[in-house]
Design an enzyme around this catalytic site. Structure first.
Site, PDB file in Angstrom:
ATOM      1  N   HIS A 285       0.853  -1.207   0.000  1.00  0.00           N
ATOM      2  CA  HIS A 285       0.000   0.000   0.000  1.00  0.00           C
ATOM      3  C   HIS A 285       0.878   1.242   0.000  1.00  0.00           C
ATOM      4  O   HIS A 285       2.098   1.148   0.068  1.00  0.00           O
ATOM      5  CB  HIS A 285      -1.003  -0.024   1.154  1.00  0.00           C
ATOM      6  CG  HIS A 285      -0.403   0.072   2.530  1.00  0.00           C
ATOM      7  ND1 HIS A 285       0.412  -0.888   3.058  1.00  0.00           N
ATOM      8  CD2 HIS A 285      -0.505   1.036   3.477  1.00  0.00           C
ATOM      9  CE1 HIS A 285       0.773  -0.541   4.286  1.00  0.00           C
ATOM     10  NE2 HIS A 285       0.245   0.625   4.568  1.00  0.00           N
TER      11      HIS A 285
ATOM     12  N   HIS B  78       1.411   3.902   1.967  1.00  0.00           N
ATOM     13  CA  HIS B  78       1.951   4.670   3.102  1.00  0.00           C
ATOM     14  C   HIS B  78       3.482   4.790   3.023  1.00  0.00           C
ATOM     15  O   HIS B  78       4.171   3.868   2.588  1.00  0.00           O
ATOM     16  CB  HIS B  78       1.546   4.030   4.433  1.00  0.00           C
ATOM     17  CG  HIS B  78       0.112   4.313   4.792  1.00  0.00           C
ATOM     18  ND1 HIS B  78      -0.631   3.505   5.623  1.00  0.00           N
ATOM     19  CD2 HIS B  78      -0.718   5.318   4.405  1.00  0.00           C
ATOM     20  CE1 HIS B  78      -1.852   4.000   5.742  1.00  0.00           C
ATOM     21  NE2 HIS B  78      -1.932   5.098   5.011  1.00  0.00           N
TER      22      HIS B  78
ATOM     23  N   ASP C 285       5.833   4.618   5.073  1.00  0.00           N
ATOM     24  CA  ASP C 285       6.706   3.652   5.754  1.00  0.00           C
ATOM     25  C   ASP C 285       6.701   2.293   5.042  1.00  0.00           C
ATOM     26  O   ASP C 285       7.189   1.295   5.568  1.00  0.00           O
ATOM     27  CB  ASP C 285       6.324   3.514   7.233  1.00  0.00           C
ATOM     28  CG  ASP C 285       4.920   2.977   7.448  1.00  0.00           C
ATOM     29  OD1 ASP C 285       4.001   3.403   6.717  1.00  0.00           O
ATOM     30  OD2 ASP C 285       4.735   2.128   8.337  1.00  0.00           O
ATOM     31  N   HIS C 286       6.129   2.271   3.819  1.00  0.00           N
ATOM     32  CA  HIS C 286       6.138   1.049   3.000  1.00  0.00           C
ATOM     33  C   HIS C 286       6.741   1.292   1.614  1.00  0.00           C
ATOM     34  O   HIS C 286       7.139   0.350   0.950  1.00  0.00           O
ATOM     35  CB  HIS C 286       4.708   0.487   2.875  1.00  0.00           C
ATOM     36  CG  HIS C 286       4.138   0.117   4.208  1.00  0.00           C
ATOM     37  ND1 HIS C 286       3.975  -1.175   4.611  1.00  0.00           N
ATOM     38  CD2 HIS C 286       3.751   0.890   5.255  1.00  0.00           C
ATOM     39  CE1 HIS C 286       3.496  -1.199   5.847  1.00  0.00           C
ATOM     40  NE2 HIS C 286       3.349   0.055   6.256  1.00  0.00           N
TER      41      HIS C 286
ATOM     42  N   HIS D 210      -7.380  -0.979   5.651  1.00  0.00           N
ATOM     43  CA  HIS D 210      -6.358  -0.064   6.179  1.00  0.00           C
ATOM     44  C   HIS D 210      -6.223   1.111   5.213  1.00  0.00           C
ATOM     45  O   HIS D 210      -6.237   2.271   5.618  1.00  0.00           O
ATOM     46  CB  HIS D 210      -5.047  -0.823   6.335  1.00  0.00           C
ATOM     47  CG  HIS D 210      -3.893   0.004   6.802  1.00  0.00           C
ATOM     48  ND1 HIS D 210      -3.846   0.591   8.048  1.00  0.00           N
ATOM     49  CD2 HIS D 210      -2.724   0.348   6.182  1.00  0.00           C
ATOM     50  CE1 HIS D 210      -2.698   1.267   8.163  1.00  0.00           C
ATOM     51  NE2 HIS D 210      -2.007   1.138   7.045  1.00  0.00           N
TER      52      HIS D 210
ATOM     53  N   ASP E 204       0.006  -3.980   6.216  1.00  0.00           N
ATOM     54  CA  ASP E 204      -0.661  -3.518   7.440  1.00  0.00           C
ATOM     55  C   ASP E 204      -2.103  -4.016   7.519  1.00  0.00           C
ATOM     56  O   ASP E 204      -2.980  -3.325   8.057  1.00  0.00           O
ATOM     57  CB  ASP E 204      -0.671  -1.975   7.492  1.00  0.00           C
ATOM     58  CG  ASP E 204       0.713  -1.401   7.764  1.00  0.00           C
ATOM     59  OD1 ASP E 204       1.658  -2.181   8.001  1.00  0.00           O
ATOM     60  OD2 ASP E 204       0.829  -0.158   7.750  1.00  0.00           O
TER      61      ASP E 204
ATOM     62  N   HIS F 123       4.833  -4.721  10.624  1.00  0.00           N
ATOM     63  CA  HIS F 123       5.165  -4.067  11.899  1.00  0.00           C
ATOM     64  C   HIS F 123       5.266  -5.079  13.030  1.00  0.00           C
ATOM     65  O   HIS F 123       4.567  -6.097  13.029  1.00  0.00           O
ATOM     66  CB  HIS F 123       4.102  -3.022  12.278  1.00  0.00           C
ATOM     67  CG  HIS F 123       4.073  -1.821  11.391  1.00  0.00           C
ATOM     68  ND1 HIS F 123       4.899  -0.741  11.570  1.00  0.00           N
ATOM     69  CD2 HIS F 123       3.318  -1.539  10.303  1.00  0.00           C
ATOM     70  CE1 HIS F 123       4.654   0.165  10.631  1.00  0.00           C
ATOM     71  NE2 HIS F 123       3.691  -0.300   9.842  1.00  0.00           N
TER      72      HIS F 123
HETATM   73 FE    FE Z   1       2.781   0.751   8.154  1.00  0.00          FE
HETATM   74 ZN    ZN Z   2       0.149   1.553   6.602  1.00  0.00          ZN
END
Ligand code: FE
Ligand code: ZN
Length: 260
Positions: free
Chosen positions: A60, A62, A64-65, A118, A135, A173
Site C-alpha cells: 500500500h 503509506h 513507511d512502505h 487499512h 498492514d 510491523h
Molecule cells: Fe505501516
Molecule cells: Zn500503513
C-alpha cells in the site's frame, strides 16, 4: 536480519525505522523486496547477500512502505510492483496489479489478494505457504481503518484466514505485544492468549521478532479474528449489548483498540 526457509525461496527479515519489518524474498535468480520503508537497510542487506535487487513489491501507499522505492529503483533498476488502485500514490511504480493476478518472478508464482480496509487499495502477496500482508493482519492485531470500512476490513481478513492454517504471514510491523496486552485487558483472558503473551514477551526480551506467525495461531488468539467464533461472539454481544454479527463485533473491537 533473520532468515526463514520455504520450499523454493528464503525470506530475510530486516528491521527498519521504529517498528517496521522489510522483507527480502530470495531465489537463485530473484531478490524481491517487500515494502521498503527506507533504502539504507535494504542496500546493506543486498551487500551482505552479495546480490542485486530485482523487484520491489508494495502492499500500500503509506510512506513507511514505499519510502525506499525511488532510491532502490535508481540504484538497482528493479521493477516496482504495487496496487493498481494506487497508481497515483506509489512512487516509481512500474507494474500495477490487482486481485487474482498471478506474477511470475523467476520460478516463483505469486498471487495477489485485494485486501482493502487499512487503505482503499491495499493488496497482499501469496507465494506458496507465505503471505506478505503489509498492514492488514498483524500479530494479534490488524491495521487501523484509515480509508476503509469495518465491513471491508472484515472481508479482507476473512480472505486471509481462508488460506491454510500453516501459512506463515509476514506483516510489516512488530506490534504483537501491545496487541496481546489490549486483547487480555479488553477482549478475552483465554489461556491460549496468556500463553502466547508469555512466549512472545520472552522473544522480545531476547531481541527476537514475534513475526512471522501462522494463520492458525492468529485464528485462535487474534482478537480481531475472534468474531468469526460463535461462542466468543455470543459472549461478547451479551457483555456489550451490540448487534450479533461478525462485522458489528469486529467494528466494536477495532473502535476499542483505537481508543486504548
Ligand atoms: Fe505501516
Ligand atoms: Zn500503513
Amino acid at each position: 536480519m533473520w532468515s526463514y526457509t520455504h520450499h523454493e525461496f528464503t525470506v530475510h527479515q530486516i528491521p527498519a525505522l521504529q517498528d517496521n519489518y522489510i522483507y527480502l524474498i530470495e531465489t537463485n535468480d530473484v531478490l524481491a523486496c517487500v515494502d521498503p520503508a527506507e533504502s539504507a537497510p535494504v542496500e546493506a542487506a543486498c551487500g551482505t547477500l552479495g546480490r542485486k535487487l530485482t523487484h520491489i513489491l508494495n502492499t500500500h501507499h503509506h510512506w513507511d512502505h514505499v519510502g525506499g522505492n525511488p532510491e532502490l529503483k535508481s540504484k538497482y533498476g528493479c521493477t516496482v510492483i504495487g496496487p493498481s488502485y494506487d497508481v497515483a500514490r506509489i512512487p516509481a511504480l512500474d507494474q500495477p496489479v490487482s486481485e487474482g493476478d498471478v506474477l511470475h518472478l523467476g520460478n516463483l508464482d505469486m498471487s495477489v489478494l485485494f485486501v482493502p480496509g487499512h487503505t482503499r487499495g491495499h493488496i497482499a502477496y501469496v507465494i506458496e505457504d507465505a503471505l506478505f500482508c503489509g498492514d492488514t493482519l498483524f500479530g494479534a492485531g490488524c491495521g487501523r481503518l484509515f480509508e476503509g470500512t469495518p465491513e471491508q476490513m472484515w472481508n479482507s481478513l476473512s480472505k486471509i484466514t481462508a488460506l491454510p492454517p500453516s501459512t506463515r504471514f509476514y506483516c510489516a510491523h512488530e506490534y504483537t505485544l501491545g496487541n496481546l496486552e489490549f486483547c487480555l485487558e479488553r477482549v478475552t483472558q483465554e489461556d491460549v492468549v496468556q500463553q502466547r503473551f508469555t512466549r512472545d514477551s520472552g522473544r522480545r526480551q531476547q531481541g527476537l521478532p514475534t513475526i512471522p506467525g501462522t494463520i492458525g495461531e492468529e485464528l485462535a488468539t487474534n482478537p480481531f479474528l475472534l468474531p468469526a467464533n460463535e461462542v466468543f461472539r455470543n459472549n461478547y454481544v451479551c457483555k456489550h449489548g451490540i448487534k450479533d454479527d461478525p462485522v458489528s463485533v469486529f467494528a466494536h473491537i477495532r473502535a476499542a483498540k483505537d481508543r486504548w
